[in-house]
Design an enzyme around this catalytic site. Structure first.
Site, PDB file in Angstrom:
ATOM      1  N   ARG A  97      21.220  34.922  46.891  1.00 19.92           N
ATOM      2  CA  ARG A  97      22.105  36.083  46.726  1.00 19.92           C
ATOM      3  C   ARG A  97      22.990  36.305  47.933  1.00 19.92           C
ATOM      4  O   ARG A  97      24.163  36.679  47.779  1.00 19.92           O
ATOM      5  CB  ARG A  97      21.259  37.319  46.427  1.00 19.92           C
ATOM      6  CG  ARG A  97      22.073  38.600  46.176  1.00 19.92           C
ATOM      7  CD  ARG A  97      23.229  38.416  45.238  1.00 19.92           C
ATOM      8  NE  ARG A  97      22.861  37.766  43.975  1.00 19.92           N
ATOM      9  CZ  ARG A  97      23.746  37.256  43.125  1.00 19.92           C
ATOM     10  NH1 ARG A  97      25.040  37.269  43.409  1.00 19.92           N
ATOM     11  NH2 ARG A  97      23.331  36.698  42.008  1.00 19.92           N
ATOM     12  N   LYS A 132      41.301  47.666  57.387  1.00 16.64           N
ATOM     13  CA  LYS A 132      40.735  48.223  56.142  1.00 16.64           C
ATOM     14  C   LYS A 132      39.765  47.210  55.535  1.00 16.64           C
ATOM     15  O   LYS A 132      40.028  46.588  54.510  1.00 16.64           O
ATOM     16  CB  LYS A 132      41.866  48.575  55.169  1.00 16.64           C
ATOM     17  CG  LYS A 132      42.773  49.683  55.695  1.00 16.64           C
ATOM     18  CD  LYS A 132      43.936  49.944  54.765  1.00 16.64           C
ATOM     19  CE  LYS A 132      44.845  51.028  55.338  1.00 16.64           C
ATOM     20  NZ  LYS A 132      46.042  51.269  54.484  1.00 16.64           N
ATOM     21  N   LYS A 164      49.751  54.878  66.194  1.00 10.33           N
ATOM     22  CA  LYS A 164      50.152  55.263  64.847  1.00 10.33           C
ATOM     23  C   LYS A 164      50.636  56.712  64.835  1.00 10.33           C
ATOM     24  O   LYS A 164      50.703  57.384  65.871  1.00 10.33           O
ATOM     25  CB  LYS A 164      48.995  55.036  63.880  1.00 10.33           C
ATOM     26  CG  LYS A 164      48.513  53.577  63.862  1.00 10.33           C
ATOM     27  CD  LYS A 164      47.731  53.233  62.623  1.00 10.33           C
ATOM     28  CE  LYS A 164      48.650  53.017  61.433  1.00 10.33           C
ATOM     29  NZ  LYS A 164      47.903  52.591  60.232  1.00 10.33           N
ATOM     30  N   GLU A 197      53.941  52.541  65.543  1.00  9.48           N
ATOM     31  CA  GLU A 197      54.385  52.788  64.169  1.00  9.48           C
ATOM     32  C   GLU A 197      55.508  53.827  64.181  1.00  9.48           C
ATOM     33  O   GLU A 197      55.422  54.836  64.883  1.00  9.48           O
ATOM     34  CB  GLU A 197      53.200  53.319  63.352  1.00  9.48           C
ATOM     35  CG  GLU A 197      53.553  53.734  61.939  1.00  9.48           C
ATOM     36  CD  GLU A 197      52.368  54.388  61.236  1.00  9.48           C
ATOM     37  OE1 GLU A 197      51.517  53.644  60.710  1.00  9.48           O
ATOM     38  OE2 GLU A 197      52.297  55.633  61.222  1.00  9.48           O
ATOM     39  N   ASP A 219      56.753  51.731  58.842  1.00  5.45           N
ATOM     40  CA  ASP A 219      55.789  52.173  57.834  1.00  5.45           C
ATOM     41  C   ASP A 219      56.464  52.916  56.684  1.00  5.45           C
ATOM     42  O   ASP A 219      57.206  53.883  56.891  1.00  5.45           O
ATOM     43  CB  ASP A 219      54.753  53.087  58.496  1.00  5.45           C
ATOM     44  CG  ASP A 219      53.577  53.360  57.582  1.00  5.45           C
ATOM     45  OD1 ASP A 219      53.031  52.400  57.002  1.00  5.45           O
ATOM     46  OD2 ASP A 219      53.196  54.538  57.446  1.00  5.45           O
TER      47      ASP A 219
END
Length: 280
Positions: A97, A132, A164, A197, A219
């Site tokens: 697995r 992410k 950011k 950003e 962005d």
């Protein structure tokens, strides 16, 4: 492959799964039983995780014999046999697995990444992953992106400064954020790239006036705005487009002339590639 990191991952994953023993196998199969199994592809795609699978089998039982028939990065189709493994049946069932979970996830990411890479052929734009990722699986997921032909962005918070929108707002503006980052690197005697950003052309103009960064992330820019931004930057800095970019529109974003496109979808919502490990 970072062997130390991989072995720690395997150790943790096996502890999570096996606990105090695989009681199903222990209760139904005599301990000395030997067996063979083959890993079969059940869905077309790009293969990833073979090298990792070898390490998993090795950690579970160094006596297992694994024969690799198809390597990482290969295009596979339904019915292909990737590898065979022989030895202790108990060891094969323990490894099964974990091998499948990792290879299915990594192959899904590699398949999606290669799809995007193919859509960018003919342009000078490269595809980037993001942070992410699945907690605990970032190394594997970014490894899969590379196998699929993509490029890794920063690995974590520690290997690049990425200013950011929240950083800009908390710092009191673009100028404050950039100057503070530069001073921090100087004070800490660190050599890290700085990326910032921007949300619109006005913020871009501020960055261009201040300078002192290596890369600018554009962005959620529309196509017309993005083309104008690339023209304003005029190759003085590396450009990266981000936000709302999909497999369907990625080529159009690339046509705007950016150096990189970052896509969280490479890792955060990809479908695993179907495969199974079957006794024979």
């Amino acid at each position: 492959m970072d062997t130390q990191l991989i072995h720690q991952f395997i150790k943790n994953a096996l502890a999570e799964d096996v606990g105090d023993g695989d009681h199903t196998s222990l209760s139904t199969i005599p301990a000395a039983t030997q067996g063979k199994a083959k890993l079969i592809i059940k869905e077309n795609g790009v293969l990833a995780g073979v090298e990792l699978a070898l390490e998993i089998f090795k950690v579970v039982d160094p006596a297992l014999h694994v024969e690799i028939l198809i390597q990482d990065g290969a295009t596979v189709k339904v019915g292909d046999i990737v590898l065979t493994v022989s030895g202790s049946t108990h060891a094969i069932l323990i490894a099964e697995r974990l091998v499948l979970n990792c290879m299915q996830r990594m192959s899904g990411i590699a398949t999606q990444t290669q799809l995007i890479v193919n859509k960018l052929k003919g342009s000078n734009t490269q595809i980037l992953d993001t942070r992410k990722t699945t907690p605990g699986l970032r190394y594997l997921e970014k490894w899969a992106v590379r196998i699929g032909g993509g490029v890794n962005h920063r690995i974590g918070l520690y290997d690049m400064i990425l200013i950011k929108d929240n950083h800009v707002d908390y710092a009191g503006g673009i100028a404050n954020a950039i100057k503070a980052a530069q001073q921090y690197l100087k004070d800490q005697n660190k050599s890290l790239q700085i990326e910032i950003e921007v949300r619109n052309l006005e913020e871009l103009a501020q960055v261009l006036e201040i300078g002192g960064v290596d890369r600018i992330m554009l962005d959620n820019f529309g196509f017309d705005q993005l083309r104008e931004a690339v023209k304003m930057v005029d190759k003085k800095f590396i450009t990266e487009a981000s936000g709302g970019i999909t497999a369907e529109n990625v080529a159009e974003y690339a046509a705007c002339g950016v150096d990189y496109i970052s896509m969280g979808a490479l890792t955060h919502s990809v479908k695993s590639l179907d495969m199974s490990l079957k006794a024979y």
